[in-house]
Scaffold this active site. Structure first.
Site, PDB file in Angstrom:
ATOM      1  N   CYS A   1      25.437  46.333  -8.990  1.00 48.42           N
ATOM      2  CA  CYS A   1      25.607  45.165  -9.736  1.00 48.42           C
ATOM      3  C   CYS A   1      27.025  44.555  -9.580  1.00 48.42           C
ATOM      4  O   CYS A   1      27.853  45.147  -9.773  1.00 48.42           O
ATOM      5  CB  CYS A   1      25.226  45.308 -11.061  1.00 48.42           C
ATOM      6  SG  CYS A   1      25.633  43.813 -12.009  1.00 48.42           S
TER       7      CYS A   1
ATOM      8  N   LYS B   1      10.498   3.078   3.569  1.00 48.90           N
ATOM      9  CA  LYS B   1      10.488   4.707   3.488  1.00 48.90           C
ATOM     10  C   LYS B   1      11.249   4.871   2.160  1.00 48.90           C
ATOM     11  O   LYS B   1      12.160   4.376   1.521  1.00 48.90           O
ATOM     12  CB  LYS B   1      11.111   5.377   4.423  1.00 48.90           C
ATOM     13  CG  LYS B   1      10.628   4.954   5.955  1.00 48.90           C
ATOM     14  CD  LYS B   1       9.227   5.879   5.962  1.00 48.90           C
ATOM     15  CE  LYS B   1       9.201   7.055   6.568  1.00 48.90           C
ATOM     16  NZ  LYS B   1       9.728   7.509   7.643  1.00 48.90           N
TER      17      LYS B   1
ATOM     18  N   CYS C   1      28.519  44.789 -13.133  1.00 50.83           N
ATOM     19  CA  CYS C   1      29.077  45.811 -13.881  1.00 50.83           C
ATOM     20  C   CYS C   1      29.226  47.161 -13.031  1.00 50.83           C
ATOM     21  O   CYS C   1      29.282  48.131 -13.520  1.00 50.83           O
ATOM     22  CB  CYS C   1      28.108  46.082 -15.240  1.00 50.83           C
ATOM     23  SG  CYS C   1      26.500  46.604 -14.870  1.00 50.83           S
TER      24      CYS C   1
ATOM     25  N   ASP D   1       0.934  10.397   3.680  1.00 44.89           N
ATOM     26  CA  ASP D   1       1.656  11.620   4.436  1.00 44.89           C
ATOM     27  C   ASP D   1       0.571  12.339   4.950  1.00 44.89           C
ATOM     28  O   ASP D   1       0.360  13.422   4.508  1.00 44.89           O
ATOM     29  CB  ASP D   1       2.361  12.231   3.892  1.00 44.89           C
ATOM     30  CG  ASP D   1       3.738  12.942   4.679  1.00 44.89           C
ATOM     31  OD1 ASP D   1       3.447  12.440   5.984  1.00 44.89           O
ATOM     32  OD2 ASP D   1       4.295  13.839   4.398  1.00 44.89           O
TER      33      ASP D   1
ATOM     34  N   GLU E   1       0.780  -1.156   0.023  1.00 47.97           N
ATOM     35  CA  GLU E   1      -0.035   0.152  -0.040  1.00 47.97           C
ATOM     36  C   GLU E   1       0.876   1.321   0.027  1.00 47.97           C
ATOM     37  O   GLU E   1       1.974   1.315   0.367  1.00 47.97           O
ATOM     38  CB  GLU E   1      -0.807   0.143   1.199  1.00 47.97           C
ATOM     39  CG  GLU E   1      -1.509  -1.231   1.324  1.00 47.97           C
ATOM     40  CD  GLU E   1      -2.467  -1.296   2.916  1.00 47.97           C
ATOM     41  OE1 GLU E   1      -2.463  -0.237   3.466  1.00 47.97           O
ATOM     42  OE2 GLU E   1      -3.141  -2.328   3.069  1.00 47.97           O
TER      43      GLU E   1
ATOM     44  N   LYS F   1       2.234   4.456   1.597  1.00 46.38           N
ATOM     45  CA  LYS F   1       2.104   5.342   2.585  1.00 46.38           C
ATOM     46  C   LYS F   1       1.878   6.654   2.730  1.00 46.38           C
ATOM     47  O   LYS F   1       2.539   7.428   2.328  1.00 46.38           O
ATOM     48  CB  LYS F   1       3.486   4.758   3.434  1.00 46.38           C
ATOM     49  CG  LYS F   1       3.470   5.287   5.009  1.00 46.38           C
ATOM     50  CD  LYS F   1       4.535   4.843   5.803  1.00 46.38           C
ATOM     51  CE  LYS F   1       4.604   5.144   7.322  1.00 46.38           C
ATOM     52  NZ  LYS F   1       4.558   6.428   7.515  1.00 46.38           N
TER      53      LYS F   1
ATOM     54  N   CYS G   1      19.616  45.008 -12.192  1.00 44.25           N
ATOM     55  CA  CYS G   1      20.633  45.757 -12.520  1.00 44.25           C
ATOM     56  C   CYS G   1      20.485  47.132 -13.643  1.00 44.25           C
ATOM     57  O   CYS G   1      19.545  46.591 -14.705  1.00 44.25           O
ATOM     58  CB  CYS G   1      21.764  45.014 -13.235  1.00 44.25           C
ATOM     59  SG  CYS G   1      23.363  45.933 -13.971  1.00 44.25           S
TER      60      CYS G   1
ATOM     61  N   TYR H   1      -8.470   8.007   2.781  1.00 47.21           N
ATOM     62  CA  TYR H   1      -8.155   6.631   2.417  1.00 47.21           C
ATOM     63  C   TYR H   1      -8.011   5.623   3.566  1.00 47.21           C
ATOM     64  O   TYR H   1      -7.479   5.768   4.352  1.00 47.21           O
ATOM     65  CB  TYR H   1      -6.832   6.438   1.428  1.00 47.21           C
ATOM     66  CG  TYR H   1      -7.043   6.910   0.058  1.00 47.21           C
ATOM     67  CD1 TYR H   1      -7.925   6.416  -0.857  1.00 47.21           C
ATOM     68  CD2 TYR H   1      -5.899   7.579  -0.498  1.00 47.21           C
ATOM     69  CE1 TYR H   1      -7.946   6.425  -2.193  1.00 47.21           C
ATOM     70  CE2 TYR H   1      -5.936   7.958  -1.949  1.00 47.21           C
ATOM     71  CZ  TYR H   1      -6.937   7.624  -2.537  1.00 47.21           C
ATOM     72  OH  TYR H   1      -6.899   7.869  -3.975  1.00 47.21           O
TER      73      TYR H   1
ATOM     74  N   CYS I   1      25.794  45.962 -19.243  1.00 49.63           N
ATOM     75  CA  CYS I   1      26.080  44.712 -18.253  1.00 49.63           C
ATOM     76  C   CYS I   1      26.423  43.744 -18.981  1.00 49.63           C
ATOM     77  O   CYS I   1      25.671  42.947 -19.399  1.00 49.63           O
ATOM     78  CB  CYS I   1      25.081  44.726 -17.088  1.00 49.63           C
ATOM     79  SG  CYS I   1      25.499  43.253 -15.990  1.00 49.63           S
TER      80      CYS I   1
END
Ligand code: IVH
Length: 677
Positions: A412, A318, A415, A121, A117, A119, A430, A227, A436
């Protein structure tokens, strides 16, 4: 017996204290401070210590009980059959050992079948039915005593209020997992953010936080689902002799049972189930952190019995952790094609979600502020599927003293131009524009990309060199590059220089749509470029368009319209454009086709996953040629999604929005039907 040393005792004591603290935050406050992987590690270490030195086991060890005390505000429910936990295995060898333990204990050669099945969470719940009527719902709590959340569970449409069919015992306690699907969690978190409320770190916290509400009206608004995976107390009737048959019966009585559940004849088949589900993990509509194997025959379950906290007849296998903790070493700022300055986290390398991660984007300064991240912080990194790793939160309690805050630089880093941030915008930019080098480089990389001008062999390293050496200052310069100057670059021979010049020359022959996309106008992606090319047909017509006329084009919004006009209004861009045309970039004249007459003209399609018979790009070209819009993301405007192997979040999103999903075979027949193959 191996007697423990003083240092063993100290370690066990420290582990207990840490686990107790994590447990409290996890179970009582619904606000964990560390990922499960870290908790699991501490827990496994304590288990190992206690196994080696049983004299270290204390009454208050977290290995001796299942959870912490329930909150006082709910009525308590005594579970007539304890709600147990599961032991974990993390690899194939441990799974085989689990199977071997079962065979050894049963001392028989009889085959033992398993039920596999997912698992989920979420949060384990118990649902009591008396004469078919739902009379009580409870959380697991510490396994012995849970909280009465009947009123909250009643609000879930997946919890039957009365059983269907017949043959159920007069007293039946059904157990299952309440969880929040991925799409529901994303929407809830969005709502929480806009309301200024706290977001949920994971689906389990969202489910727990939503179910343990004193006001059931809040629970009712949360997208929770159930479920069922087992039973507890039973009286006044009998149930089938196998777990698989019980699940089938539960299904007939009106419970949701996970459709992914399968039977397996041995551990090897369990492992195959695990591998297959792990590969599809991201495509599922809900999060799972592993799979559970259960001995199918109840008579065998009974003979196997329990150890202190878990049954011997079941185990959780797991999945690799998708969340890990690591340290933030530094934050650097990267400059993109449009000048966007993005903070990037440099991390102590950490193995998470199947890869080693050492960088993560921080998106923008709003995100930095939201996380309240400091250099030196211990951070939680999430990497789910093939999604870019990101930092989900920091652990402020582990912050070293004097850890510097992260600040947006004034200039920047590439540049030196000023960095500006417009009001209401999350993105800092910038202001250097094409002055640049970082922006120039990104613009050239975008221009030459496969989906744009498709210049073969113009890799990132070469672009960096071309700009750094001053050979190229704008995309137009590419077309006057000489072989000889290219050959002077590092790691570039004469042959490859010739090849590159040929590839650049070849790119002159393109399409209007590719050319528009290649220019890198902000907000003009492939789909918008396609729309513009179809609508205006010629560059001259597009250059004459003003914002108002652009807004009349279907699918062009105000932001793109403004960006397009601004782009063409800039003298620098016009000059580059003129030079590109002078370099004889050309495309076929528009075919006077009425797009709306094409067979798929009313469709917006999304391709996802990997296709085996052609590439996604090729498929997209075919679909576009048939008039369809091909988009990169699923929204409520999507007509359909075509999903190949290993489709991930887009598939999940389509499913949650109820958008039709088709297979690769169906895509192929569609293309064949329209004469594209
Ligand atoms: S069986 C005696 N089946 O995992 C066996 N548990 O670590 C008890 N869970 O508290 C649980 N999916 O919240 C079982 N298919 C599944 C499950 C499942 C999720 C959760 C459940 C349980 C925890 C045990």
């Amino acid at each position: 017996m191996n007697h423990s040393s003083a240092s063993d005792r100290e370690e066990a004591q420290a582990l207990r204290a840490q686990l107790q603290e994590h447990n409290y935050r996890y179970y009582v406050l619904d606000d964990p401070s560390v990922p499960d992987s870290e908790y699991d590690r501490l827990f496994q270490r304590l288990l190992a210590l206690e196994q080696a030195h049983p004299d270290l086991i204390t009454q208050d060890s977290p290995t001796q009980r299942v959870g912490a005390a329930p909150l006082a505000a709910f009525k308590q429910v005594q579970h007539r059959v304890p709600m147990l936990s599961l032991d974990n295995v993390f690899n194939a060898a441990e799974l085989l050992a689990f199977e071997k333990r079962i065979h050894d204990r049963l001392k028989s050669e009889v085959p033992v079948d398993f039920v596999c099945e997912p698992k989920l969470d979420g949060l384990a719940v118990s649902l009591l039915y008396r004469d078919g009527l739902f009379v009580q719902g409870a959380t697991r709590g510490d396994g012995e005593t849970g909280e009465d959340i009947t009123q909250n569970l009643r609000t879930l449409s997946t919890v039957p209020l009365r059983l269907m069919g017949e043959g159920f015992p007069s007293e039946l306690e059904v157990r299952g997992e309440v969880y929040m699907p991925k799409a529901g969690l994303a929407e809830l978190n969005q709502r929480q953010t806009s309301a200024g409320d706290k977001t949920f770190a994971n689906p389990r916290n969202a489910a727990a936080g939503s179910l343990r509400q004193l006001d059931p009206r809040i629970t009712a608004k949360r997208p929770l689902e159930l479920y069922c995976y087992g039973i507890g107390h039973v009286a006044g009737g009998t149930l089938p002799a196998r777990h698989s048959a019980i699940l089938a019966a539960l299904g007939k009585w009106g419970f949701r049972v996970n459709p992914e559940i399968r039977s397996a004849a041995n551990a090897a088949e369990c492992q195959r189930y695990y591998d297959a589900l792990l590969a599809r993990r991201d495509a599922l509509a809900y999060d799972i952190d592993g799979v559970v194997y259960k001995v199918d025959e109840l008579a065998l379950q009974q003979r196997l019995g329990f150890v202190s906290r878990a049954p011997r007849w079941a185990i959780a296998h797991k999945f690799p952790a998708q969340e890990e903790i690591t340290r933030l070493l530094d934050v650097e700022f990267q400059v993109g094609r449009t000048g966007a300055v993005t903070p990037v986290a440099r991390l102590e390398p950490v193995y998470v979600g199947g890869v080693t991660v050492s960088n993560a984007t921080l998106h923008n300064m709003d995100e930095v502020a939201r996380l309240d991240i400091h250099v030196g912080d211990t951070v939680v990194v999430l990497r789910a599927g093939d999604v870019i790793p990101r930092i989900v939160r920091v652990l402020p309690e582990r912050r070293p003293p004097y850890a510097p805050v992260v600040m947006l630089p004034a200039a920047c880093p590439v540049c030196g131009s000023a960095i500006t941030r417009e009001e209401g915008e999350a993105v800092a930019r910038c202001s250097g524009g094409l002055f640049c080098p970082a922006q120039t480089k990104e613009a050239i990389k975008h221009f030459s990309a496969r989906r744009a001008m498709d210049i073969d062999g113009l890799g990132d390293k070469i672009v960096d060199q071309l700009v750094d050496t001053g050979l190229v200052a704008s995309v137009a310069d590419l077309y006057s590059l000489a072989s000889a100057s290219l050959a002077a670059l590092e790691r570039m021979g004469e042959k490859s220089a010739d090849k590159l010049v040929a590839a650049i020359a070849k790119s002159r022959n393109t399409t209007f749509q590719r050319f528009l996309f290649a220019l890198g106008i902000r907000e003009v992606g492939e789909a918008t470029a396609q729309t513009l090319a179809r609508h205006y047909e010629t560059l001259d017509a597009l250059l004459r368009a003003d914002e108002a006329s652009l807004l009349e084009v279907p699918d062009i919004g105000p932001v793109s319209a403004r960006n397009i006009v601004q782009f063409f209004a800039q003298p620098h861009n016009r000059e580059v454009l003129d030079r590109l045309l002078a370099a004889e970039i050309h495309w076929p004249a528009p075919v006077k086709a009425d797009v709306s007459a094409l067979p798929l003209s009313d469709q917006t399609l999304v391709l996802t996953g990997s296709l085996s018979q052609l590439s996604r790009d090729e498929a997209g070209d075919h679909l576009r040629a048939l008039g369809a819009k091909v988009s990169g993301s699923v929204s409520k405007n999507t007509t359909a999604v075509y999903a190949g192997e290993k489709a991930g979040s887009k598939l999940a999103r389509a499913e949650s929005l109820g958008i039709p999903v088709y297979t690769e075979d169906e895509l192929m027949s569609l293309l064949r039907e329209h004469g594209r193959l």
